[in-house]
Design a protein around this motif. Sequence first.
Motif, PDB file in Angstrom:
ATOM      1  N   LEU A 335     -36.815   2.788  34.391  1.00  0.00           N
ATOM      2  CA  LEU A 335     -37.923   2.352  33.560  1.00  0.00           C
ATOM      3  C   LEU A 335     -39.193   3.069  34.023  1.00  0.00           C
ATOM      4  CD1 LEU A 335     -38.234   0.409  31.214  1.00  0.00           C
ATOM      5  CD2 LEU A 335     -38.858  -1.378  32.830  1.00  0.00           C
ATOM      6  N   PRO A 336     -39.725   4.014  33.240  1.00  0.00           N
ATOM      7  CA  PRO A 336     -40.927   4.735  33.643  1.00  0.00           C
ATOM      8  C   PRO A 336     -42.181   3.875  33.464  1.00  0.00           C
ATOM      9  CG  PRO A 336     -40.188   5.503  31.506  1.00  0.00           C
ATOM     10  CD  PRO A 336     -39.150   4.523  31.981  1.00  0.00           C
ATOM     11  N   PHE A 337     -43.226   4.250  34.175  1.00  0.00           N
ATOM     12  CA  PHE A 337     -44.507   3.545  34.092  1.00  0.00           C
ATOM     13  C   PHE A 337     -45.317   4.103  32.923  1.00  0.00           C
ATOM     14  CE2 PHE A 337     -48.721   2.125  35.359  1.00  0.00           C
ATOM     15  CZ  PHE A 337     -48.471   0.898  35.951  1.00  0.00           C
ATOM     16  N   SER A 338     -46.062   3.213  32.252  1.00  0.00           N
ATOM     17  CA  SER A 338     -46.839   3.610  31.077  1.00  0.00           C
ATOM     18  C   SER A 338     -48.254   3.066  31.156  1.00  0.00           C
ATOM     19  CB  SER A 338     -46.182   3.098  29.787  1.00  0.00           C
ATOM     20  OG  SER A 338     -44.988   3.783  29.505  1.00  0.00           O
ATOM     21  N   THR A 339     -49.190   3.843  30.625  1.00  0.00           N
ATOM     22  CA  THR A 339     -50.568   3.394  30.423  1.00  0.00           C
ATOM     23  C   THR A 339     -50.970   3.753  28.998  1.00  0.00           C
ATOM     24  OG1 THR A 339     -51.429   5.489  31.281  1.00  0.00           O
ATOM     25  CG2 THR A 339     -51.213   3.667  32.854  1.00  0.00           C
ATOM     26  N   TRP A 340     -52.158   3.316  28.598  1.00  0.00           N
ATOM     27  CA  TRP A 340     -52.560   3.564  27.210  1.00  0.00           C
ATOM     28  C   TRP A 340     -52.746   5.054  26.909  1.00  0.00           C
ATOM     29  CZ3 TRP A 340     -57.178   6.081  26.994  1.00  0.00           C
ATOM     30  CH2 TRP A 340     -58.083   5.897  28.035  1.00  0.00           C
ATOM     31  N   ASP A 341     -52.996   5.868  27.955  1.00  0.00           N
ATOM     32  CA  ASP A 341     -53.184   7.306  27.715  1.00  0.00           C
ATOM     33  C   ASP A 341     -51.948   8.128  28.074  1.00  0.00           C
ATOM     34  OD1 ASP A 341     -53.507   6.767  30.412  1.00  0.00           O
ATOM     35  OD2 ASP A 341     -54.958   8.369  30.728  1.00  0.00           O
ATOM     36  N   GLN A 342     -50.897   7.489  28.620  1.00  0.00           N
ATOM     37  CA  GLN A 342     -49.621   8.165  28.866  1.00  0.00           C
ATOM     38  C   GLN A 342     -48.493   7.190  28.534  1.00  0.00           C
ATOM     39  OE1 GLN A 342     -48.696  10.790  31.979  1.00  0.00           O
ATOM     40  NE2 GLN A 342     -50.801  11.366  32.453  1.00  0.00           N
ATOM     41  N   ASP A 343     -47.934   7.355  27.350  1.00  0.00           N
ATOM     42  CA  ASP A 343     -46.941   6.424  26.815  1.00  0.00           C
ATOM     43  C   ASP A 343     -45.537   6.886  27.185  1.00  0.00           C
ATOM     44  OD1 ASP A 343     -45.541   4.560  25.409  1.00  0.00           O
ATOM     45  OD2 ASP A 343     -45.938   5.426  23.430  1.00  0.00           O
ATOM     46  N   HIS A 344     -44.875   6.113  28.084  1.00  0.00           N
ATOM     47  CA  HIS A 344     -43.508   6.440  28.494  1.00  0.00           C
ATOM     48  C   HIS A 344     -42.543   5.280  28.245  1.00  0.00           C
ATOM     49  CE1 HIS A 344     -45.966   8.970  31.488  1.00  0.00           C
ATOM     50  NE2 HIS A 344     -45.492   9.798  30.574  1.00  0.00           N
ATOM     51  N   LEU A 346     -40.030   2.431  26.286  1.00  0.00           N
ATOM     52  CA  LEU A 346     -38.792   2.636  25.534  1.00  0.00           C
ATOM     53  C   LEU A 346     -38.950   2.396  24.042  1.00  0.00           C
ATOM     54  CD1 LEU A 346     -36.242   0.999  28.011  1.00  0.00           C
ATOM     55  CD2 LEU A 346     -37.171   3.323  27.977  1.00  0.00           C
ATOM     56  N   ARG A 347     -40.164   2.032  23.602  1.00  0.00           N
ATOM     57  CA  ARG A 347     -40.430   1.864  22.174  1.00  0.00           C
ATOM     58  C   ARG A 347     -40.983   3.171  21.620  1.00  0.00           C
ATOM     59  NH1 ARG A 347     -41.411  -3.379  20.115  1.00  0.00           N
ATOM     60  NH2 ARG A 347     -41.994  -2.280  18.222  1.00  0.00           N
ATOM     61  N   ARG A 348     -40.275   3.784  20.722  1.00  0.00           N
ATOM     62  CA  ARG A 348     -40.735   5.043  20.140  1.00  0.00           C
ATOM     63  C   ARG A 348     -41.729   4.836  19.006  1.00  0.00           C
ATOM     64  NH1 ARG A 348     -40.004   7.538  24.499  1.00  0.00           N
ATOM     65  NH2 ARG A 348     -37.830   7.614  25.209  1.00  0.00           N
ATOM     66  N   ASP A 349     -41.772   3.626  18.456  1.00  0.00           N
ATOM     67  CA  ASP A 349     -42.665   3.346  17.335  1.00  0.00           C
ATOM     68  C   ASP A 349     -43.936   2.614  17.757  1.00  0.00           C
ATOM     69  OD1 ASP A 349     -41.275   1.077  18.117  1.00  0.00           O
ATOM     70  OD2 ASP A 349     -41.338   0.174  16.110  1.00  0.00           O
ATOM     71  N   LEU A 350     -44.135   2.424  19.073  1.00  0.00           N
ATOM     72  CA  LEU A 350     -45.274   1.617  19.518  1.00  0.00           C
ATOM     73  C   LEU A 350     -45.657   2.007  20.946  1.00  0.00           C
ATOM     74  CD1 LEU A 350     -47.084  -0.841  18.695  1.00  0.00           C
ATOM     75  CD2 LEU A 350     -45.437  -2.307  19.865  1.00  0.00           C
ATOM     76  N   ASN A 351     -46.946   2.023  21.214  1.00  0.00           N
ATOM     77  CA  ASN A 351     -47.460   2.223  22.568  1.00  0.00           C
ATOM     78  C   ASN A 351     -47.698   0.848  23.173  1.00  0.00           C
ATOM     79  OD1 ASN A 351     -49.103   2.625  24.867  1.00  0.00           O
ATOM     80  ND2 ASN A 351     -50.016   4.472  24.005  1.00  0.00           N
ATOM     81  N   CYS A 352     -46.797   0.407  24.051  1.00  0.00           N
ATOM     82  CA  CYS A 352     -46.866  -0.955  24.582  1.00  0.00           C
ATOM     83  C   CYS A 352     -48.171  -1.202  25.343  1.00  0.00           C
ATOM     84  CB  CYS A 352     -45.684  -1.233  25.503  1.00  0.00           C
ATOM     85  SG  CYS A 352     -44.073  -1.236  24.676  1.00  0.00           S
ATOM     86  N   ALA A 353     -48.593  -0.233  26.160  1.00  0.00           N
ATOM     87  CA  ALA A 353     -49.808  -0.417  26.957  1.00  0.00           C
ATOM     88  C   ALA A 353     -51.034  -0.554  26.073  1.00  0.00           C
ATOM     89  CB  ALA A 353     -49.980   0.753  27.923  1.00  0.00           C
ATOM     90  N   LYS A 354     -51.048   0.170  24.955  1.00  0.00           N
ATOM     91  CA  LYS A 354     -52.194   0.075  24.038  1.00  0.00           C
ATOM     92  C   LYS A 354     -52.107  -1.187  23.197  1.00  0.00           C
ATOM     93  CE  LYS A 354     -53.658   3.922  22.385  1.00  0.00           C
ATOM     94  NZ  LYS A 354     -53.816   5.177  21.598  1.00  0.00           N
ATOM     95  N   SER A 355     -50.917  -1.574  22.800  1.00  0.00           N
ATOM     96  CA  SER A 355     -50.745  -2.787  21.992  1.00  0.00           C
ATOM     97  C   SER A 355     -51.025  -4.041  22.808  1.00  0.00           C
ATOM     98  CB  SER A 355     -49.326  -2.842  21.427  1.00  0.00           C
ATOM     99  OG  SER A 355     -49.092  -4.058  20.748  1.00  0.00           O
ATOM    100  N   LEU A 356     -50.591  -4.031  24.066  1.00  0.00           N
ATOM    101  CA  LEU A 356     -50.826  -5.184  24.941  1.00  0.00           C
ATOM    102  C   LEU A 356     -52.080  -4.896  25.760  1.00  0.00           C
ATOM    103  CD1 LEU A 356     -47.136  -5.852  26.009  1.00  0.00           C
ATOM    104  CD2 LEU A 356     -48.423  -6.861  24.124  1.00  0.00           C
TER     105      LEU A 356
END
Length: 417
Positions: A335-344, A346-356
């Motif tokens: 499971l890679p780490f994600s932030t709003w400016d680097q989306d990694h 597992l959701r290809r249709d949504l940026n989890c860090a930006k949505s949350l």
Amino acid sequence: MRCSPTAGAALMLCAATAGLLRAQASSTPLPEPPESPRFASWEEMNVLAHGLLQLGRGLHEHVEHTRRQLGALERRLAACGPTCRGSETTGVPPVHPHSPGIAIGGEVAPEILRDLQTQLKVQNGRIQQLFLKVAQQQRHLEKQHLRIQHLQSKIALLAPNHLDNGVTQPTTKKRLPKMAQSSRLAPNATSLHRLPKDCQELFEDGQRQSGLFQIQPQGSPPFLVNCEMTSEGGWTVIQRRQDGSVDFNQPWEAYKDGFGDLQGDFWLGLEKMHCITGDQGGRLTVKLQDRDGNAKSLRFPIHLGGEDTAYSLQLTAPVASELGVSVATPNGLSLPFSTWDQDHDLRRDLNCAKSLSGGWWFGTCGHSNLNGQYFHSMPHQRQQRKKGMFWKGWRGRYYPLQATTMLIQVTEDAEAS
């Protein structure tokens, strides 16, 4: 009994109070008595600011009430006509008999009422401006208070024995975009022998008290960490949320380097975590606390990759399911780490860090996020609650947690629980 003031008295009260508020808001301070000079405390200034706000609100409501009364009187006079005399003028505010435009017999001209209304509108505008100035000053005082607290915390670090055996309780601070370093060396920083590579090695060397210590993992420069010593060994605290004093909605570089205050809310930094665990891996302990004081502790083995893998967590099947990894990636259950400016995620249709909110090892956005927004009280809207700190497997996705702590320990048997 509540008495209704006349229009003349209301004008005098408004004018006098406006003058008083202008004097209070003046930037020129009044001289203090020479026999007892002192500075006003934050509490006194806060009480004064709140008092002025209440006074401004009261004056504003009073002027509005009087203006509505005068408007009603003007409508009555307009309907009555110029023949209104005597008892029909009952309730009209008394005025001087020689004022222009007023009949001696008791008739009050509508022009006078309109003039009074105009004056009240002007006074109302002035009071509203003063009210806004007082509110602005109060916000300024609050910001100054936060700065003073931050400076006081820095001064406290200079005091002897500040880095003692206990964990110091933090004070409320403004958000710190980078890791705040102590201005005093850790207890082991002046030692002539080499620094320990982690808190566990410090424990093995005989240290049994928790606190701030300098460590130096292999191939890394020294840095300060918060060690928690238990009967099971030494643990390095990598994350803590307890008072919302630090904004965790940070970009990739901030999560890589770390931010916050090691004695308050902070994120140690992904690169430092990777240096500590290295290729050996270790154990991760997650401590959760809800808003009723209930606590939950989770522990599982982890292996954290480097930046070339987006600091991916290598997971076992039970832990992968807990974090929302349902299928294996090309690198296995990771499971890679994600932030709003680097989306990694597992959701290809949504940026989890930006949505949350915040940065995290997001699976499909809905299983966990301990770096979400901190809420001091429970939000009413469901969509807002899911932006908070949550662990779906314990209290659910829409329950914002009150406090969290994450700790890692490097062991020879990383699979031990």
